[in-house]
Design a protein around this motif. Sequence first.
Motif, PDB file in Angstrom:
ATOM      1  N   GLU A 272      35.612  24.376  91.218  1.00  0.00           N
ATOM      2  CA  GLU A 272      35.914  24.008  89.841  1.00  0.00           C
ATOM      3  C   GLU A 272      36.788  22.749  89.792  1.00  0.00           C
ATOM      4  O   GLU A 272      37.692  22.577  90.600  1.00  0.00           O
ATOM      5  N   PRO A 273      36.539  21.834  88.832  1.00  0.00           N
ATOM      6  CA  PRO A 273      37.255  20.566  88.794  1.00  0.00           C
ATOM      7  C   PRO A 273      38.605  20.611  88.089  1.00  0.00           C
ATOM      8  O   PRO A 273      39.351  19.635  88.140  1.00  0.00           O
ATOM      9  N   THR A 274      38.926  21.702  87.399  1.00  0.00           N
ATOM     10  CA  THR A 274      40.246  21.868  86.793  1.00  0.00           C
ATOM     11  C   THR A 274      40.811  23.213  87.245  1.00  0.00           C
ATOM     12  O   THR A 274      40.089  24.219  87.247  1.00  0.00           O
ATOM     13  N   MET A 275      42.087  23.233  87.619  1.00  0.00           N
ATOM     14  CA  MET A 275      42.705  24.428  88.196  1.00  0.00           C
ATOM     15  C   MET A 275      44.114  24.591  87.631  1.00  0.00           C
ATOM     16  O   MET A 275      44.776  23.607  87.277  1.00  0.00           O
ATOM     17  N   LEU A 276      44.585  25.846  87.579  1.00  0.00           N
ATOM     18  CA  LEU A 276      45.936  26.140  87.110  1.00  0.00           C
ATOM     19  C   LEU A 276      46.550  27.204  88.006  1.00  0.00           C
ATOM     20  O   LEU A 276      45.975  28.283  88.187  1.00  0.00           O
ATOM     21  N   PHE A 277      47.717  26.885  88.576  1.00  0.00           N
ATOM     22  CA  PHE A 277      48.437  27.791  89.463  1.00  0.00           C
ATOM     23  C   PHE A 277      49.826  28.079  88.906  1.00  0.00           C
ATOM     24  O   PHE A 277      50.425  27.233  88.233  1.00  0.00           O
ATOM     25  N   PHE A 278      50.348  29.272  89.219  1.00  0.00           N
ATOM     26  CA  PHE A 278      51.715  29.644  88.836  1.00  0.00           C
ATOM     27  C   PHE A 278      52.416  30.226  90.052  1.00  0.00           C
ATOM     28  O   PHE A 278      51.911  31.160  90.690  1.00  0.00           O
ATOM     29  N   ALA A 281      59.370  31.992  90.816  1.00  0.00           N
ATOM     30  CA  ALA A 281      60.524  31.345  91.437  1.00  0.00           C
ATOM     31  C   ALA A 281      61.062  32.170  92.602  1.00  0.00           C
ATOM     32  O   ALA A 281      61.284  33.377  92.483  1.00  0.00           O
ATOM     33  N   GLY A 282      61.275  31.495  93.747  1.00  0.00           N
ATOM     34  CA  GLY A 282      61.908  32.113  94.900  1.00  0.00           C
ATOM     35  C   GLY A 282      61.076  33.136  95.624  1.00  0.00           C
ATOM     36  O   GLY A 282      61.592  33.853  96.490  1.00  0.00           O
ATOM     37  N   ILE A 283      59.787  33.234  95.322  1.00  0.00           N
ATOM     38  CA  ILE A 283      58.906  34.228  95.950  1.00  0.00           C
ATOM     39  C   ILE A 283      57.727  33.500  96.578  1.00  0.00           C
ATOM     40  O   ILE A 283      57.161  32.588  95.975  1.00  0.00           O
ATOM     41  N   ASN A 284      57.370  33.877  97.796  1.00  0.00           N
ATOM     42  CA  ASN A 284      56.256  33.241  98.498  1.00  0.00           C
ATOM     43  C   ASN A 284      54.941  33.805  97.956  1.00  0.00           C
ATOM     44  O   ASN A 284      54.312  34.682  98.553  1.00  0.00           O
ATOM     45  N   SER A 285      54.552  33.291  96.819  1.00  0.00           N
ATOM     46  CA  SER A 285      53.370  33.798  96.124  1.00  0.00           C
ATOM     47  C   SER A 285      52.828  32.709  95.221  1.00  0.00           C
ATOM     48  O   SER A 285      53.593  31.893  94.691  1.00  0.00           O
ATOM     49  N   VAL A 286      51.522  32.672  95.058  1.00  0.00           N
ATOM     50  CA  VAL A 286      50.877  31.777  94.106  1.00  0.00           C
ATOM     51  C   VAL A 286      49.819  32.574  93.354  1.00  0.00           C
ATOM     52  O   VAL A 286      48.983  33.246  93.965  1.00  0.00           O
ATOM     53  N   ILE A 287      49.872  32.511  92.042  1.00  0.00           N
ATOM     54  CA  ILE A 287      48.895  33.170  91.179  1.00  0.00           C
ATOM     55  C   ILE A 287      47.961  32.101  90.632  1.00  0.00           C
ATOM     56  O   ILE A 287      48.413  31.096  90.074  1.00  0.00           O
ATOM     57  N   LYS A 288      46.684  32.299  90.790  1.00  0.00           N
ATOM     58  CA  LYS A 288      45.704  31.358  90.259  1.00  0.00           C
ATOM     59  C   LYS A 288      45.132  31.897  88.951  1.00  0.00           C
ATOM     60  O   LYS A 288      44.635  33.022  88.899  1.00  0.00           O
ATOM     61  N   PHE A 289      45.206  31.088  87.894  1.00  0.00           N
ATOM     62  CA  PHE A 289      44.583  31.423  86.629  1.00  0.00           C
ATOM     63  C   PHE A 289      43.150  30.902  86.694  1.00  0.00           C
ATOM     64  O   PHE A 289      42.909  29.706  86.542  1.00  0.00           O
ATOM     65  N   TYR A 290      42.191  31.781  86.948  1.00  0.00           N
ATOM     66  CA  TYR A 290      40.819  31.326  87.156  1.00  0.00           C
ATOM     67  C   TYR A 290      39.874  31.753  86.042  1.00  0.00           C
ATOM     68  O   TYR A 290      38.762  31.231  85.935  1.00  0.00           O
ATOM     69  N   ALA A 298      38.442  22.445  70.507  1.00  0.00           N
ATOM     70  CA  ALA A 298      39.008  21.284  71.201  1.00  0.00           C
ATOM     71  C   ALA A 298      40.521  21.415  71.302  1.00  0.00           C
ATOM     72  O   ALA A 298      41.190  21.801  70.341  1.00  0.00           O
ATOM     73  N   GLY A 299      41.054  21.094  72.477  1.00  0.00           N
ATOM     74  CA  GLY A 299      42.485  21.164  72.697  1.00  0.00           C
ATOM     75  C   GLY A 299      42.973  22.517  73.156  1.00  0.00           C
ATOM     76  O   GLY A 299      44.161  22.678  73.463  1.00  0.00           O
ATOM     77  N   PHE A 300      42.084  23.506  73.197  1.00  0.00           N
ATOM     78  CA  PHE A 300      42.470  24.845  73.630  1.00  0.00           C
ATOM     79  C   PHE A 300      41.656  25.294  74.848  1.00  0.00           C
ATOM     80  O   PHE A 300      41.615  26.471  75.173  1.00  0.00           O
ATOM     81  N   GLU A 301      41.007  24.346  75.512  1.00  0.00           N
ATOM     82  CA  GLU A 301      40.342  24.677  76.765  1.00  0.00           C
ATOM     83  C   GLU A 301      41.404  25.071  77.792  1.00  0.00           C
ATOM     84  O   GLU A 301      42.545  24.609  77.724  1.00  0.00           O
ATOM     85  N   GLY A 302      41.013  25.884  78.734  1.00  0.00           N
ATOM     86  CA  GLY A 302      41.967  26.251  79.775  1.00  0.00           C
ATOM     87  C   GLY A 302      41.691  27.610  80.369  1.00  0.00           C
ATOM     88  O   GLY A 302      40.529  28.035  80.479  1.00  0.00           O
ATOM     89  N   PHE A 303      42.771  28.303  80.741  1.00  0.00           N
ATOM     90  CA  PHE A 303      42.661  29.530  81.523  1.00  0.00           C
ATOM     91  C   PHE A 303      43.574  30.611  80.948  1.00  0.00           C
ATOM     92  O   PHE A 303      44.532  30.322  80.231  1.00  0.00           O
ATOM     93  N   LEU A 304      43.283  31.854  81.323  1.00  0.00           N
ATOM     94  CA  LEU A 304      44.181  32.952  80.983  1.00  0.00           C
ATOM     95  C   LEU A 304      44.364  33.853  82.188  1.00  0.00           C
ATOM     96  O   LEU A 304      43.502  33.923  83.075  1.00  0.00           O
ATOM     97  N   SER A 305      45.507  34.516  82.229  1.00  0.00           N
ATOM     98  CA  SER A 305      45.812  35.448  83.309  1.00  0.00           C
ATOM     99  C   SER A 305      45.027  36.737  83.103  1.00  0.00           C
ATOM    100  O   SER A 305      44.356  36.933  82.084  1.00  0.00           O
ATOM    101  N   TYR A 306      45.143  37.645  84.077  1.00  0.00           N
ATOM    102  CA  TYR A 306      44.695  39.004  83.828  1.00  0.00           C
ATOM    103  C   TYR A 306      45.473  39.548  82.635  1.00  0.00           C
ATOM    104  O   TYR A 306      46.617  39.171  82.387  1.00  0.00           O
ATOM    105  N   GLN A 307      44.862  40.472  81.905  1.00  0.00           N
ATOM    106  CA  GLN A 307      45.533  41.042  80.750  1.00  0.00           C
ATOM    107  C   GLN A 307      46.806  41.797  81.177  1.00  0.00           C
ATOM    108  O   GLN A 307      46.789  42.606  82.093  1.00  0.00           O
TER     109      GLN A 307
END
Length: 371
Positions: A272-278, A281-290, A298-307
């Motif tokens: 995918e050409p656009t990605m969002l990671f979270f 703080a202070g934790i060895n972890s990365v959450i990907k919003f896929y 328009a202007g509201f494209e993007g990603f959401l987390s699990y519910q």
Amino acid sequence: MSLNSIYLAGGVAALLLFGACTKQVKNDAQDLSVARASTEEAAPDPNGLRLHQFLRANGPALERFDVVMQEGVTVRTKSGKTYNIGRNALVKPDGSPATGTITLYIKEVSNAAGMIFADKPTATSAGQPLESFGEFYVAAKQGSVDLKLRPDSGVRVQAPAPKVNADRIPMWNGDTTITMDLSGYNYVNQLITVSTTVSANKGVDWTQVTNPASAFALFNGSNGTLNFRLDSLMTWVNCDRLMSNPNPKTTVLGYFASNYNPATGTSYVGEEPTMLFFKPAGINSVIKFYNTIFTPPAGFEGFLSYQNSIPIGQAGTFLAISSIGGQFYAEQKDVVIPAPPAGQNYTTFTFNPAPVTSAQLIALITSMNTK
């Protein structure tokens, strides 16, 4: 994966979001690219392909070891981790022991930047965030032949680790593909169902190991190591524990007010050409919003987390990345997850990724290690 499957996957994006799917372990061809052609892994969107090739080229690399299998072998990676394979533990496709010269390939992901570069974020198949003590990939070949582990054997790993408040850490197997069933009418107008395998946009799908012999990494306080066993080759394994944040959870939506590549919604081949990671703080972890937002204005494209998966009050850092027309865009944003406004069941953040050079993007990703 065939090229037909790639185009088919792009045409059924909505089904991937809402349909039931099963997991299927797949050889990580991106990692063992020395032995597998890459044409079948190409993305339909050239911007996504360019971004993911760039990330892989600057991320954790395979380490190669040419060894002679006699009474077993032990190798040490650059990070100081040791991998021990016992006598006759490696077998050929026909089940006979592999002896003589073999080649081991090992890749390790140990920090937040590595998780982003390798697209190996940490979350369970149900979306629960994981704190990582390392992700591991091991393959073995003799000439051009892929080797397997004998069913009753494994690769024993000893990994230096900081003191943890636990005697054991759960182990997780990683899938990089999902298998889905598609229904349609064939050339004689009969309704049929076929299965196709596509790469998971989440990067990897972690499921807890159930084999008692390899389900946990044991912490050795006398030498400061985690010790565990890998039961299979050419699959990812993660040494993680569930993040323990008792705060109420919310759903987070990330809006891209600009520089969102619309091809992201149909790029279901892991490119995918656009990605969002979270990164918490202070934790060895990365959450990907896929999960992409469905039919956004328009202007509201993007990603959401699990519910209801992100803790309210959690401090952390977002990294938004996009690739459009040969240009990279990025934005890094430090946040504290707020409670949803009254009458709303979700929290939102808005991103405006700015143009960045390749060097600037590498620096932004690397800086996630210190967040």
